[in-house]
Design a protein around this motif. Structure first.
Motif, mmCIF file in Angstrom:
data_model
loop_
_atom_site.group_PDB
_atom_site.id
_atom_site.type_symbol
_atom_site.label_atom_id
_atom_site.label_comp_id
_atom_site.label_asym_id
_atom_site.label_seq_id
_atom_site.Cartn_x
_atom_site.Cartn_y
_atom_site.Cartn_z
ATOM 1 N N THR A 193 0.865 -1.189 0.000
ATOM 2 C CA THR A 193 0.000 0.000 0.000
ATOM 3 C C THR A 193 0.898 1.235 0.000
ATOM 4 O O THR A 193 2.079 1.144 0.354
ATOM 5 N N PRO A 194 0.367 2.399 -0.387
ATOM 6 C CA PRO A 194 1.169 3.623 -0.280
ATOM 7 C C PRO A 194 1.713 3.780 1.133
ATOM 8 O O PRO A 194 1.004 3.545 2.115
ATOM 9 N N CYS A 195 2.977 4.134 1.238
ATOM 10 C CA CYS A 195 3.652 4.096 2.538
ATOM 11 C C CYS A 195 4.290 5.448 2.851
ATOM 12 O O CYS A 195 5.405 5.742 2.386
ATOM 13 N N PRO A 196 3.621 6.301 3.619
ATOM 14 C CA PRO A 196 4.209 7.584 4.002
ATOM 15 C C PRO A 196 5.532 7.392 4.729
ATOM 16 O O PRO A 196 5.737 6.383 5.399
ATOM 17 N N VAL A 197 6.424 8.340 4.592
ATOM 18 C CA VAL A 197 7.792 8.410 5.107
ATOM 19 C C VAL A 197 8.725 7.398 4.444
ATOM 20 O O VAL A 197 9.926 7.377 4.711
ATOM 21 N N TYR A 278 -1.224 -9.347 5.946
ATOM 22 C CA TYR A 278 -2.688 -9.414 6.029
ATOM 23 C C TYR A 278 -3.221 -8.379 7.026
ATOM 24 O O TYR A 278 -4.167 -7.640 6.733
ATOM 25 N N VAL A 279 -2.596 -8.306 8.209
ATOM 26 C CA VAL A 279 -3.051 -7.374 9.243
ATOM 27 C C VAL A 279 -2.870 -5.933 8.781
ATOM 28 O O VAL A 279 -3.766 -5.094 8.931
ATOM 29 N N TYR A 280 -1.701 -5.643 8.195
ATOM 30 C CA TYR A 280 -1.424 -4.283 7.742
ATOM 31 C C TYR A 280 -2.432 -3.833 6.687
ATOM 32 O O TYR A 280 -2.846 -2.675 6.653
ATOM 33 N N GLY A 281 -2.846 -4.788 5.841
ATOM 34 C CA GLY A 281 -3.810 -4.464 4.799
ATOM 35 C C GLY A 281 -5.187 -4.129 5.326
ATOM 36 O O GLY A 281 -6.003 -3.536 4.612
ATOM 37 N N LYS A 282 -5.472 -4.527 6.582
ATOM 38 C CA LYS A 282 -6.781 -4.262 7.173
ATOM 39 C C LYS A 282 -6.831 -2.962 7.969
ATOM 40 O O LYS A 282 -7.898 -2.538 8.397
ATOM 41 N N ILE A 283 -5.679 -2.331 8.176
ATOM 42 C CA ILE A 283 -5.671 -1.064 8.925
ATOM 43 C C ILE A 283 -6.237 0.049 8.048
ATOM 44 O O ILE A 283 -5.808 0.209 6.899
ATOM 45 N N PRO A 284 -7.206 0.810 8.545
ATOM 46 C CA PRO A 284 -7.769 1.906 7.736
ATOM 47 C C PRO A 284 -6.681 2.874 7.283
ATOM 48 O O PRO A 284 -5.790 3.240 8.058
ATOM 49 N N ARG A 285 -6.768 3.297 6.024
ATOM 50 C CA ARG A 285 -5.730 4.169 5.474
ATOM 51 C C ARG A 285 -5.605 5.483 6.235
ATOM 52 O O ARG A 285 -4.505 6.033 6.356
ATOM 53 N N TYR A 289 -2.106 7.264 7.266
ATOM 54 C CA TYR A 289 -1.767 8.524 6.619
ATOM 55 C C TYR A 289 -1.723 9.710 7.573
ATOM 56 O O TYR A 289 -1.315 10.807 7.179
ATOM 57 N N SER A 290 -2.119 9.537 8.825
ATOM 58 C CA SER A 290 -2.154 10.666 9.765
ATOM 59 C C SER A 290 -0.735 11.122 10.107
ATOM 60 O O SER A 290 0.215 10.332 10.105
ATOM 61 N N ASP A 291 -0.591 12.399 10.393
ATOM 62 C CA ASP A 291 0.719 12.946 10.774
ATOM 63 C C ASP A 291 1.261 12.257 12.021
ATOM 64 O O ASP A 291 2.474 12.001 12.127
ATOM 65 N N GLU A 292 0.382 11.947 12.956
ATOM 66 C CA GLU A 292 0.815 11.306 14.198
ATOM 67 C C GLU A 292 1.417 9.927 13.911
ATOM 68 O O GLU A 292 2.474 9.569 14.454
ATOM 69 N N ALA A 293 0.772 9.143 13.034
ATOM 70 C CA ALA A 293 1.281 7.817 12.699
ATOM 71 C C ALA A 293 2.621 7.913 11.986
ATOM 72 O O ALA A 293 3.530 7.105 12.224
ATOM 73 N N GLN A 294 2.757 8.892 11.107
ATOM 74 C CA GLN A 294 4.023 9.066 10.398
ATOM 75 C C GLN A 294 5.153 9.416 11.372
ATOM 76 O O GLN A 294 6.253 8.864 11.275
#
Length: 307
Positions: A193-197, A278-285, A289-294
């Motif tokens: 999936t698109p991967c910020p940072v 599989y788990v990563y693919g189920k996390i809502p984008r 994509y949030s600044d906090e997650a990045q």
């Protein structure tokens, strides 16, 4: 109208059941092939006498070179540092008594492929591992924060994308002619999936995945297997992350990934990474994509590298 809605819900139900069934079948196929049967050494030996490994002096590349030598193939190591090439070649020759040929090139350059072709001429190449790769920075960062951005863009495209296409162009014709061969393209789990940072790095790995699967569709009828491997964290100088339940040692990952050779045209290479994918693919984008997650991702990688 009521009957139409009933039909729509029934179709959705059938689709959900089929999707679940296909995932279960894929999981069973993976477990059967990797845990009960594996892939015998004779399979790899039957591909040809030589295995070519790009970026073969560190990490996953070095582990593939050692493993294929143990399984009876001669090895061509391609990397940029002469001292490392000599060291790894000596290690393999002493441990396995197999022949090792070295080619010193810098994959950030575009004019190296004639030199590689000349050094590969006359070898029966059964296996190619397109492993060489680079990340823009030691630590993850946003696109515009990359150091020396113009050079970094050119270098990462040359190493992560051009090398895969050009090396495939060099070895695939003879494989097609002999009606057998194996090409392993080492992409990354961040290509899912698109991967910020990691946006530039992950984008180049998406290219590798699409190129790999497209080539497999074109040449599978010619007896050539082209598989894209998409590992998540593997301990290396590039990842700088310590081994754990998810993070694999290169030698362990390589052994497990070779048992996945017949699983399909793309694979994460080991069960922990399949589950993580599989788990990563189920996390809502919106969470990823949030600044906090990045910011947390940057902190996590930096802290893991220090510990």
């Amino acid at each position: 109208m009521e009957n139409l809605l009933d039909d729509v819900f029934i179709l959705f139900g059938i689709f959900a059941i089929l999707t679940f069934f296909l995932k279960v079948m894929k999981c069973l196929k993976y477990l059967i092939l990797t845990n009960w049967y594996g892939v015998p050494n004779s399979f790899f030996n039957s591909m040809g006498e030589w295995a070519v490994v790009t970026g073969g002096t560190d990490g996953i590349g070095k582990a593939y070179a050692h493993e294929f030598a143990k399984r009876g193939l001669n090895i061509v190591l391609i990397s940029r540092t002469k001292e490392k090439l000599i060291k790894v070649a000596d290690e393999i020759e002493q441990a396995t008594r197999r022949k090792v040929k070295t080619i010193q090139v810098n994959f950030t350059k575009r004019d190296i492929y004639q030199h590689i072709e000349e050094n590969l001429r006359g070898l029966e190449i059964g296996i190619l591992v397109n492993n060489v790769g680079m990340m823009p920075n030691p630590n993850p960062c946003r696109f515009l924060e990359m150091a020396d951005i113009d050079k970094t863009i050119n270098d990462i495209i040359a190493v992560n994308m051009v090398s895969v296409v050009k090396m495939t162009q060099l070895v695939l014709p003879k494989m097609k002619e002999r009606q057998k061969g194996l090409i392993l393209n080492i992409s990354s789990g961040v290509a899912n999936t698109p991967c910020p940072v990691y946006c530039l790095y992950s984008s180049t790995k998406v290219f590798m995945e699409r190129f790999s699967r497209g080539c497999q569709a074109e040449y599978c009828s010619e007896g050539v297997i082209i598989q894209c491997l998409m590992p998540y964290t593997v301990t290396s100088k590039m990842s700088r992350i310590k081994p754990g339940v998810i993070t694999q040692m290169p030698e362990d990952y390589v052994r497990k990934s070779l048992d996945c050779t017949l699983v399909g045209d793309r694979c994460h290479g080991c069960l922990p990474h399949e589950i993580l994918g599989y788990v990563y693919g189920k996390i809502p984008r919106w969470i990823i994509y949030s600044d906090e997650a990045q910011d947390k991702m940057v902190d996590y990688v930096q802290n893991s590298a220090r510990s």
